[in-house]
Design an enzyme around this catalytic site. Sequence first.
Site, PDB file in Angstrom:
ATOM      1  N   ARG A 181      -0.394   1.357   4.441  1.00 38.99           N
ATOM      2  CA  ARG A 181      -1.524   1.009   3.572  1.00 38.99           C
ATOM      3  C   ARG A 181      -2.660   0.333   4.329  1.00 38.99           C
ATOM      4  O   ARG A 181      -3.312  -0.577   3.833  1.00 38.99           O
ATOM      5  CB  ARG A 181      -1.051   0.127   2.412  1.00 38.99           C
ATOM      6  CG  ARG A 181      -0.021   0.783   1.510  1.00 38.99           C
ATOM      7  CD  ARG A 181      -0.580   2.025   0.830  1.00 38.99           C
ATOM      8  NE  ARG A 181       0.438   2.683   0.019  1.00 38.99           N
ATOM      9  CZ  ARG A 181       1.230   3.661   0.451  1.00 38.99           C
ATOM     10  NH1 ARG A 181       1.109   4.109   1.697  1.00 38.99           N
ATOM     11  NH2 ARG A 181       2.125   4.197  -0.331  1.00 38.99           N
ATOM     12  N   SER A 230      -1.079   0.373  -8.059  1.00 39.31           N
ATOM     13  CA  SER A 230      -0.138  -0.615  -7.522  1.00 39.31           C
ATOM     14  C   SER A 230      -0.891  -1.868  -7.089  1.00 39.31           C
ATOM     15  O   SER A 230      -1.841  -1.797  -6.319  1.00 39.31           O
ATOM     16  CB  SER A 230       0.619  -0.032  -6.327  1.00 39.31           C
ATOM     17  OG  SER A 230       1.423   1.051  -6.728  1.00 39.31           O
ATOM     18  N   GLU A 300      -2.539  -5.135  -2.716  1.00 38.75           N
ATOM     19  CA  GLU A 300      -2.933  -3.772  -2.358  1.00 38.75           C
ATOM     20  C   GLU A 300      -4.266  -3.437  -3.016  1.00 38.75           C
ATOM     21  O   GLU A 300      -5.092  -2.737  -2.452  1.00 38.75           O
ATOM     22  CB  GLU A 300      -1.864  -2.761  -2.790  1.00 38.75           C
ATOM     23  CG  GLU A 300      -2.176  -1.338  -2.392  1.00 38.75           C
ATOM     24  CD  GLU A 300      -1.017  -0.389  -2.605  1.00 38.75           C
ATOM     25  OE1 GLU A 300      -1.270   0.765  -3.005  1.00 38.75           O
ATOM     26  OE2 GLU A 300       0.144  -0.792  -2.381  1.00 38.75           O
TER      27      GLU A 300
END
Length: 316
Positions: A181, A230, A300
């Site tokens: 990520r 998320s 995130e």
Amino acid sequence: MTAARDMTGTPHLIGRMPPCRGRLTADAPLAQVTWFRVGGPAEVLFRPADADDLAEFLAALPADVPVTVIGVASNLLVRDGGIPGVTIRLGRGFTDIAAEGMRLTVGAAALDVHVATVARDAGIAGLEFLSGIPGTIGGALRMNGGAYGRELADVFVSAAAVGRRGERLAFDADGMGFTYRHSAAPADCIFTGAVLQGHQGQALEIARRMTEIADKRADSQPVRSRTGGSTFKNPEGHKAWELIDRAGCRGLTIGGAQVSEKHCNFLINTGTATADDLERLGEEVRRRVFGMSGVTLEWEIKRVGVPASAKREDAP
């Protein structure tokens, strides 16, 4: 011509903007373009006509003006005081998708699901996972977007971007420095497009896999709610949702914000939430998870802008 001014009579930032072929908007509302449906306005919103327009604009933009880039705002929380400086949102000039052989050349504003669909129709397999990511290729490049066992690094060939001073940039896989990520590309560069690589497949089998992904998303995620994807990255050796559940946060609320009952790594605007409600709820979840497990959850969702309180303090 009279210089643009804000409500206090101070010359508005839009008066300092260089010429462009795209669209400039002062105090542009952003709440309705974010998936959370919250947040304050952009001081100036710039929608460039194409990559040349973007490069020329940035080359002439005063160096002291902050720049923020947003896409479809599916994994973004805009704070209630809005975004100071110039917010850049790529539009139609950056949405082209072209297949040649087993490669796709795609614009940064192309929706991930549209890229997956073009790949399917061209018999290019390996990009089905993009149909499960509710964002754009630009966002996927920035955070090495992934879902259902794959991530952008698995299909990445190259990317094009424009730097803060208007310089043209190109990145190969080493230059992107993809990790979980995350991309190591300069934080101030703006991606304009990419080349992605798949492999030969059958359209029917690719379509079946995409349907499986869509069904799994609908079954496990609050896809019909005002959410932002998320919320936290999975810590090494853990799943964020399991830590959140064990900490007793499923269904937890602050104001109009709630931890999803369906998937507790999702925050939801139940209808009356502010960005502050959502951010405070996320921080409370982090506090409780750390207290229970000693694990620090990392956001995130990207949070941008200033709180409403900061906006008030700036007022005369």
